[in-house]
Design a protein around this motif. Structure first.
Motif, PDB file in Angstrom:
ATOM      1  N   ILE A 117      -1.356  -2.472  -1.646  1.00 35.37           N
ATOM      2  CA  ILE A 117      -1.986  -3.688  -1.653  1.00 35.37           C
ATOM      3  C   ILE A 117      -3.454  -3.340  -1.316  1.00 35.37           C
ATOM      4  O   ILE A 117      -3.739  -2.671  -0.357  1.00 35.37           O
ATOM      5  CB  ILE A 117      -1.382  -4.577  -0.655  1.00 35.37           C
ATOM      6  N   THR A 118      -4.511  -3.955  -1.940  1.00 34.81           N
ATOM      7  CA  THR A 118      -5.844  -3.939  -1.687  1.00 34.81           C
ATOM      8  C   THR A 118      -6.382  -5.288  -1.809  1.00 34.81           C
ATOM      9  O   THR A 118      -5.526  -6.293  -1.871  1.00 34.81           O
ATOM     10  CB  THR A 118      -6.471  -2.925  -2.890  1.00 34.81           C
ATOM     11  N   SER A 119      -7.679  -5.499  -1.749  1.00 34.71           N
ATOM     12  CA  SER A 119      -8.233  -6.853  -1.811  1.00 34.71           C
ATOM     13  C   SER A 119      -8.195  -7.418  -2.932  1.00 34.71           C
ATOM     14  O   SER A 119      -8.339  -8.513  -3.053  1.00 34.71           O
ATOM     15  CB  SER A 119      -9.670  -6.839  -1.329  1.00 34.71           C
ATOM     16  N   ILE A 120      -8.042  -6.652  -4.224  1.00 35.54           N
ATOM     17  CA  ILE A 120      -7.949  -7.119  -5.562  1.00 35.54           C
ATOM     18  C   ILE A 120      -6.789  -6.696  -6.435  1.00 35.54           C
ATOM     19  O   ILE A 120      -6.573  -6.975  -7.391  1.00 35.54           O
ATOM     20  CB  ILE A 120      -9.213  -6.941  -6.393  1.00 35.54           C
ATOM     21  N   SER A 121      -5.925  -5.986  -5.557  1.00 36.55           N
ATOM     22  CA  SER A 121      -4.619  -5.682  -6.602  1.00 36.55           C
ATOM     23  C   SER A 121      -3.518  -5.193  -5.736  1.00 36.55           C
ATOM     24  O   SER A 121      -3.538  -5.091  -4.417  1.00 36.55           O
ATOM     25  CB  SER A 121      -4.931  -4.358  -7.414  1.00 36.55           C
ATOM     26  N   PHE A 122      -2.155  -5.162  -6.093  1.00 39.26           N
ATOM     27  CA  PHE A 122      -1.089  -4.480  -5.605  1.00 39.26           C
ATOM     28  C   PHE A 122      -0.041  -4.085  -6.644  1.00 39.26           C
ATOM     29  O   PHE A 122      -0.112  -4.628  -7.819  1.00 39.26           O
ATOM     30  CB  PHE A 122      -0.620  -5.674  -4.677  1.00 39.26           C
TER      31      PHE A 122
END
Length: 335
Positions: free
Chosen positions: A316-321
């Motif tokens: 999980i990141t700030s713009i994807s998972f």
């Protein structure tokens, strides 16, 4: 005088020879006189009569008819003597034979026109299988026997049944008109062959486009030497094994042209049960009936019955998972 001899006819004249006897011109200056009467089978009431001192009568006969003609001789100013009767055909009757199936043929013919002639016309139809191994069958029977004051040319037909399969039959039509001295006059002959059923099964059955409720089967026709005529349709029978025992039938029409061996045919079945074994039988048909069956078994597909397992998120990141999961349960279907 006696009866004129050697009656003969062509499309443009009728000829004969004098009766047996001596008729010297010094005793009978006018010689013999002849009365020629003729009519056609299509119009028996239209009687034509001509008188001549010759032994030939120039006449233009119409085509495709049967003439009945009679000739009587007389000595000048005396009664005419006995009549000689003969017939002449300028063509053939409009008679056809059509095969119905492997054991029957329909014969169609044009009814003779009686008009106002007070005569009885008896039809006789004879047929014989020319390729039978032992006794050649030849059955004669009357189609009609009637006297009428009217008449028509309405087509008539009769079915010949109980025939042998795949045999050529010679069929002849004749008439008898007792009042006119016509006995068993042949007016038409036709040849026709009974059918033979297809003697082999379709080939190369293959399933394709399989879903949970439908599939298609492709095939090619039986070999040319086993089709025994023209294939007109295919009968398809199919039965499910797991969920039902119902037998379904469908008749698949094909082109009137016999398929070459390089061309495939296809039949598609739908509204089936999912995950079911279906036995499919395909038979080729011609005018005599169905041939042998070719068989194939096809199983329909099964829709997925459970959801994927063990869903989890990762990376999980700030713009994807990402999402991970396991496939649905692979356990066998329980029936």
């Amino acid at each position: 005088p006696g009866v004129p001899q050697s009656l003969n006819a062509s499309n443009d004249n009728i000829t004969w020879t004098a009766p047996v006897g001596i008729y010297p011109t010094e005793v009978f200056p006018a010689g013999l006189q002849y009365q020629v009467t003729y009519r056609t089978l299509q119009n028996l009431s239209d009687v034509q009569t001509q008188t001549t001192n010759e032994t030939i009568l120039q006449i233009n006969l119409s085509q495709n008819d049967v003439y009945i003609y009679s000739i009587a001789a007389s000595i000048f100013n005396s009664n005419f003597g006995q009549t000689a009767v003969s017939t002449f055909a300028t063509g053939t009757e409009d008679t056809t034979a059509t095969t119905i199936n492997s054991t029957a043929i329909t014969v169609s013919f044009r009814q003779l026109q009686y008009c106002s002639a007070d005569v009885t016309v008896q039809y006789d139809l004879a047929y014989a299988g020319v390729e039978l191994d032992t006794t050649v069958r030849n059955v004669v029977f009357n189609i009609t026997n009637q006297t009428t004051s009217g008449g028509s040319c309405e087509p008539q037909s009769v079915d010949l049944t109980g025939l042998e399969e795949y045999v050529n039959y010679m069929i002849s039509l004749s008439v008898t008109i007792t009042e006119l001295g016509v006995n068993d006059l042949l007016i038409a002959e036709v040849m026709n062959e009974t059918f033979q059923a297809v003697s082999a099964a379709p080939q190369n059955l293959t399933s394709e486009n399989i879903t949970s409720t439908s599939f298609c089967v492709t095939f090619i026709p039986p070999t040319n030497n086993t089709q025994n005529g023209q294939i007109t349709s295919y009968t398809v029978t199919y039965q499910g094994e797991l969920f039902n025992t119902t037998e379904y039938n469908t008749n698949v029409s094909v082109s009137s042209v016999v398929y070459p061996l390089t061309e495939s045919s296809i039949v598609c079945l739908s509204d089936l049960e999912e995950y079911n074994n279906y036995t499919v039988l395909i038979r080729a048909n011609n005018g005599a009936g169905e041939g042998d069956a070719a068989t194939i078994t096809v199983r329909t597909l099964q829709a997925v019955s459970t959801e994927p397992l063990s869903l989890a998120s990762e990376n999980i990141t700030s713009i994807s998972f990402c999402v991970t999961f396991d496939p649905p349960d692979k356990s066998p279907l329980t029936l």
